[in-house]
Design an enzyme around this catalytic site. Structure first.
Site, short mmCIF file in Angstrom:
data_model
loop_
_atom_site.label_atom_id
_atom_site.label_comp_id
_atom_site.label_asym_id
_atom_site.label_seq_id
_atom_site.Cartn_x
_atom_site.Cartn_y
_atom_site.Cartn_z
N ASP A 1 1.04 -1.13 -0.26
CA ASP A 1 -0.47 0.61 0.33
C ASP A 1 0.63 1.67 0.36
OD1 ASP A 1 -3.30 0.39 -0.22
OD2 ASP A 1 -2.13 1.64 2.43
N TYR B 1 12.60 -6.50 9.33
CA TYR B 1 13.79 -5.75 8.93
C TYR B 1 14.87 -5.82 9.16
CZ TYR B 1 10.95 -1.60 9.09
OH TYR B 1 9.88 -0.39 8.67
N LYS C 1 9.20 3.51 10.10
CA LYS C 1 7.89 3.43 11.03
C LYS C 1 6.96 2.34 11.58
CE LYS C 1 4.95 7.03 11.70
NZ LYS C 1 3.15 6.19 12.49
N HIS D 1 7.71 10.34 8.02
CA HIS D 1 7.85 11.46 6.80
C HIS D 1 7.20 12.87 6.58
CE1 HIS D 1 3.09 10.92 8.11
NE2 HIS D 1 3.42 11.48 7.58
N GLY E 1 9.67 15.43 6.22
CA GLY E 1 9.92 15.75 4.04
C GLY E 1 8.44 16.50 3.74
N HIS F 1 6.67 11.74 14.83
CA HIS F 1 6.38 12.52 14.12
C HIS F 1 6.31 14.24 15.12
CE1 HIS F 1 5.08 10.39 11.09
NE2 HIS F 1 4.33 10.64 11.55
N TRP G 1 -14.73 -9.48 49.82
CA TRP G 1 -14.39 -11.01 49.70
C TRP G 1 -15.06 -11.05 48.26
CZ3 TRP G 1 -15.75 -14.39 53.89
CH2 TRP G 1 -15.38 -13.26 54.86
#
Length: 791
Positions: free
Chosen positions: A41, A154, A179, A209, A212, A272, A617
């Site tokens: 995706d 990874y 991430k 991101h 960026g 972020h 109890w």
């Protein structure tokens, strides 16, 4: 003529329009780009478009390229998928249609899919790259691997790259990681250690991101360009507070498996918003392009932050989240998730420059609008007696506006009562024609507004930086661990906290507003209410705790959080009254998930509860060893008893295990518990009994069709459950109905149908055992949340 050379000539003729920053020092040559997870995706939405823009801008500088989409699927299955994605890439506006068609055609010719599943697959890829270089007579410049795969993969992929795909000396290797980079400090440390076993730190590009985004990457240059204006006021004497906010309108449907593990703090705040905070507060570097200095100065901010605990955060969860979790994770209707979808955190930096300045980091799903910004609000010492619209009386603020919201486009806004910001270079322009909008309390005409000359997508920007070898917009291992050191204690402190439930969108009203008190933060409104007759259903604008009648008994109703608060208060008042009267409070608690929210409320907020004079109890118990997770006592101990100062001899678990066997009638466990009650509890009358009610109408462990009328006058009995574990021990109606107060707690949309039925039926022991809860001389109070009451 070779394919690579012909493509280079085409690209030289086509030219590029993306900029050449940072590439001149790099050796020109052939670059192999491998997107592992190339049909996923993220790759579909952002990565291939970014790499196409890189191709367009860089081949004219003497580079040739090969692009590989890698994945676990076989080539014949995934190749058509990859090329459908690649056909969708687009050119920037300054590229003509004819030229764009040529560039796209060449990009497709340079791309291929390769299965990358085993070590042999990576070895075969390396052989292919080497063979292509030899056949084309090309010099290799570098290899770029983008790991668009889950974090657990990874280390394995990095090891395969290191052992089989590492280029020869003098050629760069860059591996990009998405991430999340760990779940907390320990897991991030383990992941970092594993990765450093295969890759050098300078070879890893942990991508966030947000770094960026053009406005975010403008923060440091803006501070430097306007140093003469900002230096006198960028400190605690002039800054009132800093806000970093990301609001989203979407839910997390379809992402629950990831989101329920990570939540909003790990998903947004720890990365972020923390990165934006460091850019706003770090010491200005002597050279903004020196990544080492930039990262070091960011790390100094993280190391100087005051510790974050539960008093520095408030959390919430949108109302439908529970249902989404149950559906996507295949959980039962009783499953409760404590995952936060909203969080507001108050941070402070222990530094002379910012001492006492509140830094707010806020993010949430299902809010009223989609917008992101960082605002530096300055103190205003001007008071206008009559001309309140005078520019000098308006808020003094600088807003780094990431996009969306009312303004729609990214911008840096400086209120006109501060200064006119400098405008250097051609990448940013001043906006002089405005539409009629307000931004954070000021009309747009009250700001000096700057916006990028050309808007660029964040991933495309960062891919360009990766190619250029610029690391100051990426997260180093040291900075990653420094960030987790800040956030892990808070996440641990919040682990057992129940988030405030909010309806979502405009209906949230003011229920997520926050109040700062010194270095602590809390929700501004403690009581949340709803008017059931409001047209269109529940609305947060009319929340209140309702009291009324249900089945001729008292009823209290509110949103679940406030209902639990009210129940805890009522329970403490009953305890204090009992202790004043007789020196002791006898409390019987039922099992299951329903009382967990109450347990957490008592632990975290009722420090004056008279636990030393309280006997606890059990209302019911499953016939399992008390050390097992299925045991009601085990759950009560984990969530309540071990966290309060109650004498161990005041705790009374049910004796379900005697003579090394479970709930055998001949062992007389029920009679032993009844004997203990008769011995310690005056006239066997508990002061307070807490019950729940199941979907089938059972209460305690008294189930429909269970021959409940055969218990006689016994206070405790062995019973049978229709679900495992079948054997139970339970207080009987004789014991329950002797209590001074019986509280029936009913929560969740799943109970709405049952509540509706109970409101209509007569007493029916066989079908609805709960209808036989009728204290002889005490009071019955139904605590029903709005989800259960209104559906």
């Amino acid at each position: 003529m070779s394919l690579a050379v012909s493509l280079l000539l085409v690209a030289l003729c086509a030219g590029g329009g993306y900029g050449e920053e940072g590439t001149q020092a790099q050796k020109a040559g052939h670059v192999s780009v491998v997107v592992v997870g190339g049909t996923g995706d993220l790759a579909r939405k952002y990565l291939w478009q970014g790499f196409f823009q890189l191709y367009v801008s860089q081949v004219s500088g003497g580079n040739t390229f090969s692009f590989y989409g890698g994945g676990l699927s076989p080539s014949e299955q995934a190749t058509p998928v990859l090329f459908e994605i690649l056909k969708a890439v687009t050119c920037s506006k300054d590229v003509s249609e004819d030229r764009c068609a040529i560039l796209k055609d060449q990009f497709l010719r340079l791309s291929q899919y390769r299965q990358l599943k085993t070590l042999e697959d990576y070895q075969e890829l390396a052989r292919h790259i080497e063979q292509q270089l030899q056949q084309e007579g090309m010099t290799e410049a570098g290899r770029l691997f983008y790991l668009s795969v889950p974090a657990f993969a990874y280390a394995g992929v990095a090891e395969k790259i290191n052992s089989s795909c590492r280029p020869a000396g003098g050629t760069w290797l860059r591996v990009v990681l998405e991430k999340p980079f760990g779940h907390d400090y320990r897991s991030a440390q383990v992941l970092a250690t594993e990765l450093l076993g295969a890759l050098k730190d300078e070879e890893m590009y942990r991508i966030d991101h947000y770094l960026g985004k053009q406005v975010v990457s403008k923060i440091l240059p803006f501070r430097i360009e306007n140093r003469k204006f900002l230096e006198p006021i960028w400190n605690r004497h002039h800054i009132e507070r800093i806000e970093i906010v990301l609001k989203e309108t979407l839910d997390v449907k379809g992402r629950i498996s990831f989101y329920d593990e990570y939540g909003v703090i790990r998903d947004v705040l720890q990365n972020h918003l923390t990165e934006v905070m460091t850019l706003l507060t770090m010491k200005l570097p002597a050279n903004v392009s020196n990544s080492g200095e930039v990262l070091r100065n960011k790390r100094e901010v993280l190391s100087s932050m005051l510790p974050l605990g539960k008093n520095q955060a408030v959390v919430g969860q949108y109302q439908n989240y529970k249902t989404e979790v149950q559906q996507e994770l295949n959980k039962t209707k009783e499953h409760v998730s404590l995952t936060s979808t909203f969080a507001a955190v108050l941070a402070h930096i222990k530094d002379a420059q910012y001492e006492g300045v509140p830094v707010l980091l806020i993010s949430g799903k299902m809010l009223d609008e989609r917008v992101g910004y960082a605002r530096v609000l300055f103190k205003n010492d001007v008071f206008c007696l009559q001309s309140q619209n005078n520019v000098h009386c308006k808020p003094k603020q600088i807003v780094f506006y990431f996009g969306h919201g009312s303004l729609k486009y990214p911008a840096v806004l400086v209120s006109k009562n501060l200064f006119k910001p400098a405008l250097k270079g051609g990448e940013w322009k001043e906006v002089t024609e405005h539409k009629d909008v307000d931004v954070l309390g000021l009309h747009i005409s009250d700001y000096f507004v700057q916006t990028p000359t050309t808007e660029r997508e964040a991933y495309a920007e960062l891919i360009h930086h990766i190619f250029a070898g610029q690391k100051n917009n990426f997260v180093s291992t040291e900075n990653l661990l420094a960030s987790w050191e800040v956030w892990t204690p808070l996440l641990s402190a919040l682990r057992a906290s129940f988030p405030r439930i909010y309806p979502g969108g405009a209906d949230n009203g003011d229920m997520l507003d926050i109040h700062l008190r010194g270095k602590e933060i809390r929700f501004n409104s403690e009581a949340v209410i709803i008017s059931p007759d409001q047209a269109g259903g529940p609305s947060a604008s009319s929340f209140q705790v309702m009291q009324g009648k249900f089945r001729s008994a008292e009823m209290v109703s509110a949103w679940s959080e406030e209902l639990v608060e009210r129940l805890a208060v009522d329970m403490q008042e009953a305890a204090e009254a009992a202790v004043r009267e007789g020196g002791v409070f006898h409390l019987a608690l039922s099992g299951g998930s329903t009382p967990l929210a109450l347990f957490h409320r008592l632990v975290l907020h009722h420090f004056s509860f008279p636990w030393r004079d309280t006997h606890v109890w059990m209302v019911d118990e499953r016939c399992v060893p008390l050390t097992e997770a299925d045991s009601n006592f085990h759950s009560m101990h984990e969530h309540l008893l071990q966290h309060v100062r109650i004498p161990y001899y005041n705790i009374h678990p049910m004796p379900v295990q005697l003579n090394q066997r479970l709930c055998v009638e001949e062992d007389g466990g029920a009679q032993l518990y009844e004997k203990e009650i008769n011995k310690l509890v005056n006239v066997s009358s508990f002061h307070f009994v807490l019950l729940g009610v199941g979907y089938d109408g059972h209460t305690a462990s008294l189930f429909p069709g269970g021959k409940l009328n055969e218990t006689g006058g016994s206070l405790v009995a062995l019973t049978e459950s229709p679900i495992k574990p079948h054997q139970r021990m339970s207080l009987t109606f004789s014991a329950i109905n002797r209590a001074r107060t019986v509280a029936l707690l009913v929560m969740g949309k799943g109970k709405h149908e049952l509540v509706t039925q109970l409101s209509r039926v007569k007493d029916n022991l066989e079908k609805y055992p709960v209808t036989w809860v009728k204290p002889d001389n005490g009071r019955l109070v139904w605590y029903i949340d709005y989800d259960a009451l209104l559906g």
